[in-house]
Scaffold this motif. Structure first.
Motif, mmCIF file in Angstrom:
data_model
loop_
_atom_site.group_PDB
_atom_site.id
_atom_site.type_symbol
_atom_site.label_atom_id
_atom_site.label_comp_id
_atom_site.label_asym_id
_atom_site.label_seq_id
_atom_site.Cartn_x
_atom_site.Cartn_y
_atom_site.Cartn_z
ATOM 1 N N ASP A 62 8.472 -13.166 6.695
ATOM 2 C CA ASP A 62 8.861 -14.554 6.413
ATOM 3 C C ASP A 62 7.717 -15.527 6.659
ATOM 4 O O ASP A 62 7.568 -16.530 5.954
ATOM 5 C CB ASP A 62 10.058 -14.941 7.280
ATOM 6 N N SER A 63 6.922 -15.220 7.667
ATOM 7 C CA SER A 63 5.854 -16.139 8.069
ATOM 8 C C SER A 63 4.743 -16.259 7.036
ATOM 9 O O SER A 63 3.958 -17.212 7.083
ATOM 10 C CB SER A 63 5.263 -15.693 9.403
ATOM 11 N N VAL A 64 4.652 -15.302 6.108
ATOM 12 C CA VAL A 64 3.571 -15.337 5.114
ATOM 13 C C VAL A 64 4.095 -15.443 3.687
ATOM 14 O O VAL A 64 3.307 -15.613 2.752
ATOM 15 C CB VAL A 64 2.646 -14.112 5.233
ATOM 16 N N GLN A 65 5.394 -15.348 3.523
ATOM 17 C CA GLN A 65 5.999 -15.419 2.196
ATOM 18 C C GLN A 65 5.569 -16.705 1.480
ATOM 19 O O GLN A 65 5.636 -17.790 2.043
ATOM 20 C CB GLN A 65 7.522 -15.385 2.318
ATOM 21 N N GLY A 66 5.090 -16.549 0.262
ATOM 22 C CA GLY A 66 4.648 -17.710 -0.511
ATOM 23 C C GLY A 66 3.199 -18.090 -0.295
ATOM 24 O O GLY A 66 2.634 -18.870 -1.061
ATOM 25 N N ARG A 67 2.579 -17.553 0.733
ATOM 26 C CA ARG A 67 1.157 -17.845 0.998
ATOM 27 C C ARG A 67 0.279 -16.613 0.796
ATOM 28 O O ARG A 67 -0.859 -16.743 0.356
ATOM 29 C CB ARG A 67 0.975 -18.353 2.433
ATOM 30 N N PHE A 68 0.796 -15.450 1.128
ATOM 31 C CA PHE A 68 0.033 -14.202 1.020
ATOM 32 C C PHE A 68 0.558 -13.370 -0.147
ATOM 33 O O PHE A 68 1.750 -13.383 -0.445
ATOM 34 C CB PHE A 68 0.170 -13.375 2.292
ATOM 35 N N THR A 69 -0.365 -12.618 -0.762
ATOM 36 C CA THR A 69 0.017 -11.707 -1.839
ATOM 37 C C THR A 69 -0.656 -10.364 -1.617
ATOM 38 O O THR A 69 -1.883 -10.293 -1.500
ATOM 39 C CB THR A 69 -0.403 -12.256 -3.213
ATOM 40 N N ILE A 70 0.158 -9.330 -1.555
ATOM 41 C CA ILE A 70 -0.373 -7.966 -1.461
ATOM 42 C C ILE A 70 -0.490 -7.406 -2.871
ATOM 43 O O ILE A 70 0.353 -7.680 -3.740
ATOM 44 C CB ILE A 70 0.533 -7.075 -0.574
ATOM 45 N N SER A 71 -1.556 -6.648 -3.111
ATOM 46 C CA SER A 71 -1.713 -5.995 -4.406
ATOM 47 C C SER A 71 -2.516 -4.723 -4.204
ATOM 48 O O SER A 71 -3.087 -4.508 -3.135
ATOM 49 C CB SER A 71 -2.395 -6.924 -5.411
ATOM 50 N N ARG A 72 -2.543 -3.913 -5.219
ATOM 51 C CA ARG A 72 -3.255 -2.643 -5.114
ATOM 52 C C ARG A 72 -3.832 -2.253 -6.458
ATOM 53 O O ARG A 72 -3.286 -2.597 -7.518
ATOM 54 C CB ARG A 72 -2.325 -1.557 -4.583
ATOM 55 N N ASP A 73 -4.931 -1.532 -6.407
ATOM 56 C CA ASP A 73 -5.566 -0.967 -7.597
ATOM 57 C C ASP A 73 -5.583 0.535 -7.374
ATOM 58 O O ASP A 73 -6.453 1.056 -6.661
ATOM 59 C CB ASP A 73 -6.975 -1.526 -7.764
ATOM 60 N N ASN A 74 -4.626 1.218 -7.954
ATOM 61 C CA ASN A 74 -4.499 2.656 -7.695
ATOM 62 C C ASN A 74 -5.674 3.448 -8.271
ATOM 63 O O ASN A 74 -6.040 4.486 -7.724
ATOM 64 C CB ASN A 74 -3.184 3.179 -8.261
#
Length: 126
Positions: A62-74
């Motif tokens: 909740d503390s990072v929702q909307g500010r942080f984005t996780i992503s990956r390049d498989n």
């Protein structure tokens, strides 16, 4: 042997953005859900975000929702954490982790993950 190496942490000012990377080796990256955790000085390690092996499901604290984005390049075996609107309370060592078992939904507890990187320091000044 699984190796996870984080990079990108640095000293920034409140409101700045930063992107962390995690390079993975020793596992079939595309089959494992991955996560980011952080640990501030004197505090317990806490969940930040996780991404399903297929990247179809992502979870955030909740503390990072909307500010942080996780992503990956498989294809490149890389995990990312884009951090925007950073706050002093985001100051911590950030760790990436791979799930204990292949496939499945991404976890949100540290016990869901079996391998960890050494961490990268993020410091946000006010």
């Amino acid at each position: 042997q699984v190796q996870l190496v984080e990079s990108g942490g640095e000293l920034v000012q409140a409101g700045d953005s930063l992107k962390l990377s995690c390079a993975a080796s020793g596992l079939t990256f595309s089959r494992y859900s991955m996560g980011w955790f952080r640990q501030a000085s004197g505090k317990e390690r806490e969940f930040v975000a996780s991404a399903m092996w297929s990247d179809k499901v992502r979870y955030y604290a909740d503390s990072v929702q909307g500010r942080f984005t996780i992503s990956r390049d498989n294809a490149k075996k890389l995990l990312y954490l884009q951090m925007n609107s950073l706050k002093p309370e985001d100051t911590a060592v950030y760790f990436c982790a791979s799930a204990k078992f292949p496939m499945g939904v991404p976890g949100r507890k540290s016990t869901d993950f079996g391998s960890w990187g050494q961490g990268t320091q993020v410091t946000v000044s006010s």
